[in-house]
Design a protein around this motif. Structure first.
Motif, PDB file in Angstrom:
ATOM      1  N   ARG A 200       6.247  35.249  62.380  1.00 59.53           N
ATOM      2  CA  ARG A 200       6.425  34.751  61.022  1.00 59.53           C
ATOM      3  C   ARG A 200       6.505  35.933  60.058  1.00 59.53           C
ATOM      4  O   ARG A 200       5.854  36.959  60.276  1.00 59.53           O
ATOM      5  N   PHE A 201       7.289  35.753  59.004  1.00 57.95           N
ATOM      6  CA  PHE A 201       7.556  36.822  58.043  1.00 57.95           C
ATOM      7  C   PHE A 201       7.162  36.376  56.634  1.00 57.95           C
ATOM      8  O   PHE A 201       7.001  35.187  56.362  1.00 57.95           O
ATOM      9  N   GLU A 202       7.040  37.351  55.760  1.00 54.64           N
ATOM     10  CA  GLU A 202       6.748  37.033  54.367  1.00 54.64           C
ATOM     11  C   GLU A 202       7.875  36.230  53.726  1.00 54.64           C
ATOM     12  O   GLU A 202       7.630  35.314  52.940  1.00 54.64           O
ATOM     13  N   ASN A 203       9.122  36.582  54.046  1.00 60.90           N
ATOM     14  CA  ASN A 203      10.267  35.971  53.381  1.00 60.90           C
ATOM     15  C   ASN A 203      11.170  35.188  54.322  1.00 60.90           C
ATOM     16  O   ASN A 203      11.585  34.071  53.994  1.00 60.90           O
ATOM     17  N   ALA A 204      11.517  35.746  55.448  1.00 64.62           N
ATOM     18  CA  ALA A 204      12.474  35.117  56.354  1.00 64.62           C
ATOM     19  C   ALA A 204      11.842  33.969  57.144  1.00 64.62           C
ATOM     20  O   ALA A 204      10.611  33.870  57.249  1.00 64.62           O
ATOM     21  N   ALA A 205      12.679  33.142  57.708  1.00 65.70           N
ATOM     22  CA  ALA A 205      12.212  32.042  58.556  1.00 65.70           C
ATOM     23  C   ALA A 205      11.638  32.599  59.858  1.00 65.70           C
ATOM     24  O   ALA A 205      11.992  33.699  60.298  1.00 65.70           O
ATOM     25  N   PRO A 206      10.743  31.878  60.505  1.00 67.34           N
ATOM     26  CA  PRO A 206      10.175  32.343  61.779  1.00 67.34           C
ATOM     27  C   PRO A 206      11.265  32.557  62.822  1.00 67.34           C
ATOM     28  O   PRO A 206      12.288  31.855  62.837  1.00 67.34           O
ATOM     29  N   ARG A 207      11.036  33.516  63.699  1.00 68.46           N
ATOM     30  CA  ARG A 207      11.960  33.797  64.791  1.00 68.46           C
ATOM     31  C   ARG A 207      11.157  34.108  66.039  1.00 68.46           C
ATOM     32  O   ARG A 207       9.998  34.517  65.962  1.00 68.46           O
ATOM     33  N   ARG A 208      11.786  33.942  67.185  1.00 65.65           N
ATOM     34  CA  ARG A 208      11.117  34.223  68.450  1.00 65.65           C
ATOM     35  C   ARG A 208      11.703  35.491  69.081  1.00 65.65           C
ATOM     36  O   ARG A 208      12.924  35.670  69.136  1.00 65.65           O
ATOM     37  N   PHE A 209      10.823  36.374  69.536  1.00 63.97           N
ATOM     38  CA  PHE A 209      11.225  37.612  70.195  1.00 63.97           C
ATOM     39  C   PHE A 209      10.477  37.727  71.522  1.00 63.97           C
ATOM     40  O   PHE A 209       9.366  37.205  71.677  1.00 63.97           O
ATOM     41  N   ASP A 210      11.063  38.451  72.447  1.00 62.76           N
ATOM     42  CA  ASP A 210      10.405  38.674  73.731  1.00 62.76           C
ATOM     43  C   ASP A 210       9.287  39.700  73.613  1.00 62.76           C
ATOM     44  O   ASP A 210       8.242  39.560  74.256  1.00 62.76           O
ATOM     45  N   LEU A 211       9.518  40.722  72.787  1.00 59.98           N
ATOM     46  CA  LEU A 211       8.529  41.776  72.588  1.00 59.98           C
ATOM     47  C   LEU A 211       8.515  42.192  71.129  1.00 59.98           C
ATOM     48  O   LEU A 211       9.524  42.076  70.425  1.00 59.98           O
ATOM     49  N   VAL A 212       7.357  42.708  70.677  1.00 61.60           N
ATOM     50  CA  VAL A 212       7.215  43.228  69.326  1.00 61.60           C
ATOM     51  C   VAL A 212       6.601  44.619  69.421  1.00 61.60           C
ATOM     52  O   VAL A 212       5.635  44.833  70.162  1.00 61.60           O
ATOM     53  N   VAL A 213       7.159  45.558  68.653  1.00 63.20           N
ATOM     54  CA  VAL A 213       6.651  46.936  68.652  1.00 63.20           C
ATOM     55  C   VAL A 213       6.284  47.328  67.223  1.00 63.20           C
ATOM     56  O   VAL A 213       7.097  47.206  66.307  1.00 63.20           O
ATOM     57  N   GLY A 214       5.067  47.802  67.048  1.00 62.43           N
ATOM     58  CA  GLY A 214       4.642  48.335  65.759  1.00 62.43           C
ATOM     59  C   GLY A 214       4.972  49.811  65.674  1.00 62.43           C
ATOM     60  O   GLY A 214       4.401  50.624  66.406  1.00 62.43           O
ATOM     61  N   ALA A 215       5.907  50.150  64.798  1.00 61.04           N
ATOM     62  CA  ALA A 215       6.266  51.551  64.537  1.00 61.04           C
ATOM     63  C   ALA A 215       6.071  51.808  63.047  1.00 61.04           C
ATOM     64  O   ALA A 215       6.859  52.512  62.421  1.00 61.04           O
ATOM     65  N   ASP A 216       5.010  51.209  62.513  1.00 56.45           N
ATOM     66  CA  ASP A 216       4.823  51.148  61.065  1.00 56.45           C
ATOM     67  C   ASP A 216       3.694  52.027  60.550  1.00 56.45           C
ATOM     68  O   ASP A 216       3.039  51.707  59.560  1.00 56.45           O
ATOM     69  N   GLY A 217       3.469  53.158  61.212  1.00 59.08           N
ATOM     70  CA  GLY A 217       2.660  54.220  60.644  1.00 59.08           C
ATOM     71  C   GLY A 217       1.158  54.070  60.779  1.00 59.08           C
ATOM     72  O   GLY A 217       0.642  53.133  61.392  1.00 59.08           O
ATOM     73  N   LEU A 218       0.477  55.026  60.180  1.00 56.56           N
ATOM     74  CA  LEU A 218      -0.973  55.137  60.310  1.00 56.56           C
ATOM     75  C   LEU A 218      -1.690  53.867  59.863  1.00 56.56           C
ATOM     76  O   LEU A 218      -2.690  53.464  60.458  1.00 56.56           O
ATOM     77  N   HIS A 219      -1.195  53.228  58.818  1.00 53.11           N
ATOM     78  CA  HIS A 219      -1.813  51.999  58.306  1.00 53.11           C
ATOM     79  C   HIS A 219      -1.033  50.773  58.794  1.00 53.11           C
ATOM     80  O   HIS A 219      -0.684  49.892  58.014  1.00 53.11           O
TER      81      HIS A 219
END
Length: 417
Positions: free
Chosen positions: A136-155
């Motif tokens: 789920r996203f702040e703005n976009a509609a929910p979507r389904r993914f096979d994998l999710v990767v966090g590349a979003d920094g120290l915080h």
């Protein structure tokens, strides 16, 4: 196979590039409304990251945008005689292949290499990741993914959502780092002007293709200061207090704090997690194993981590239960070594005693006076971790289409080759 990456700075686009070359379909979501052009600071690419950039076909652009900083004038606090050093020899002693480049420039280069094959979604952020891959996203509609990767920094937002706040995984190593953009009133071109005192270091440099300059600040603190990473007024107050009265140059740089168009400040903190993966989610770069901004070679580590993760996913045919542990095994030694580099660099760059200040100045003078080969030998003798980043070995992962192992149709999508 559909993979979502959170973060479009450095690790995210590099990971997206290699995933698409292996046949995965990739979406990158970035909180900022566009590529960040916030001033940023100079980062280092050492040999393995340079090699990976060459394989991506972007090395000429990296070299074109290199800062060109090759001289240093170092002032010891309380001393009238500066030390002048050849930075190209100092870098040459630490790395056989190296480039210093502004972080924003590097991010743009990696993004440009992927924008035709990768779906980028700017101005949005992940709010929820379910175990079955629904996002789920702040703005976009929910979507389904096979994998999710966090590349979003120290915080990292992904790390917070998946791993929570406890147990604490961050280790403060006793220092803070700040950068601000300011007019290049000194006309610096290819030169770093630096002031070093006990427990504090300040410098200014101008990249040859920039119209402005950057001032950087490093200072020691025995404890973590009461300051949220988004509380900019408090950060500026702390910076003024730490560097008050150091030198007229530094006072002028601090005067720009209220006018600067871009400002960065954070603790120098290492992330030490037992694992960077949980279920369908893993972390890459500073989001999972930051050795500490400004001191641990985190940019090169992020580039290497992104390349390794993509390669292990391809090797495992998209099976994350095999790929994620393999990725962590390959990166474990690199991460441990980078942490050691960061601790050593922080001690050197922010001396804790007058003797340390003197040693930093004289060491820079001596290395720059020697030919490159003896200089490298001296660095190896005096600093065990100095050439660590050049020694990192990276597995060879030739791009091949993924043919098995996912829980959805593999290949296809904008990244298919």
């Amino acid at each position: 196979m559909r993979i979502l990456i959170s973060g479009a700075s450095v690790a995210g686009p590099v990971l997206a590039y290699w995933l698409t070359r292996h046949g995965f379909s990739v979406t990158v979501v970035e909180r900022a409304p566009a590529l960040r052009r916030t001033g940023g600071h100079a980062v280092d690419l050492f040999r393995p990251a340079m090699d990976i950039s060459e394989r991506m076909g972007v090395l000429p652009r990296v070299e074109e945008r290199a800062t060109g900083t090759n001289r240093m004038t170092l002032h010891r606090e309380g001393s009238r005689r500066p030390v002048r050093a050849d930075l190209s020899k100092i870098f040459g002693a630490a790395s056989a292949r190296h480039a210093e480049i502004m972080r924003d420039d590097l991010s743009e280069i990696y993004h440009d290499a992927t924008r035709d094959d990768v779906e980028y979604v700017f101005g949005d952020s992940i709010t929820e990741i379910s175990p079955d891959g629904e996002v789920r996203f702040e703005n976009a509609a929910p979507r389904r993914f096979d994998l999710v990767v966090g590349a979003d920094g120290l915080h990292s937002n992904v790390r917070r959502l998946v791993f929570g706040e406890e147990p604490r995984s961050d280790t403060f190593i006793g220092a803070y780092f700040g950068v601000l953009t300011l007019p290049n009133v000194l006309g610096l071109d290819g030169e770093l002007l630096i002031h070093v005192g006990v427990g504090r270091t300040a410098g200014m440099y101008g990249a040859r293709h920039l119209g402005e300059a950057r001032a950087l600040f490093l200072f020691r603190s025995e404890r973590e200061l009461d300051c949220h990473h988004r509380d900019v007024p408090r950060q500026k107050e702390l910076l003024r207090g730490a560097f008050a009265g150091m030198h007229a140059h530094v006072d002028r740089w601090l005067d720009e704090l209220d006018r600067t168009p871009a400002f960065y400040f954070d603790s120098i903190t290492q992330l030490r997690m037992d694992t960077w993966s949980r279920g369908r989610v893993t972390l890459v770069g500073d989001a999972g194993y930051s050795p500490g901004p400004a001191v641990g070679g985190s940019t090169s580590l992020a580039v290497v981590g992104a390349y390794v993760l993509a390669g292990e996913l391809a090797r495992a045919g998209g099976d994350h239960e095999r790929a994620f542990p393999a990725y962590e095994r390959v990166m474990a030694e690199h991460v441990r070594g980078s942490r050691a580099v960061a601790l050593s660099a922080a001690k050197t760059l922010i001396p804790a005693s007058p003797l340390g200040v003197w040693g930093l100045a004289q060491g820079a003078r001596l290395i720059s006076a020697l030919p490159v080969v003896p200089g490298r030998a001296l660095v190896r003798l005096t600093t065990r971790s100095a050439r660590f980043h050049d020694s990192m070995t990276v597995p060879d992962h030739p791009p091949v289409p993924v043919v098995s192992g996912g829980r959805s149709d593999l290949g296809g999508g904008p990244g298919a080759k």
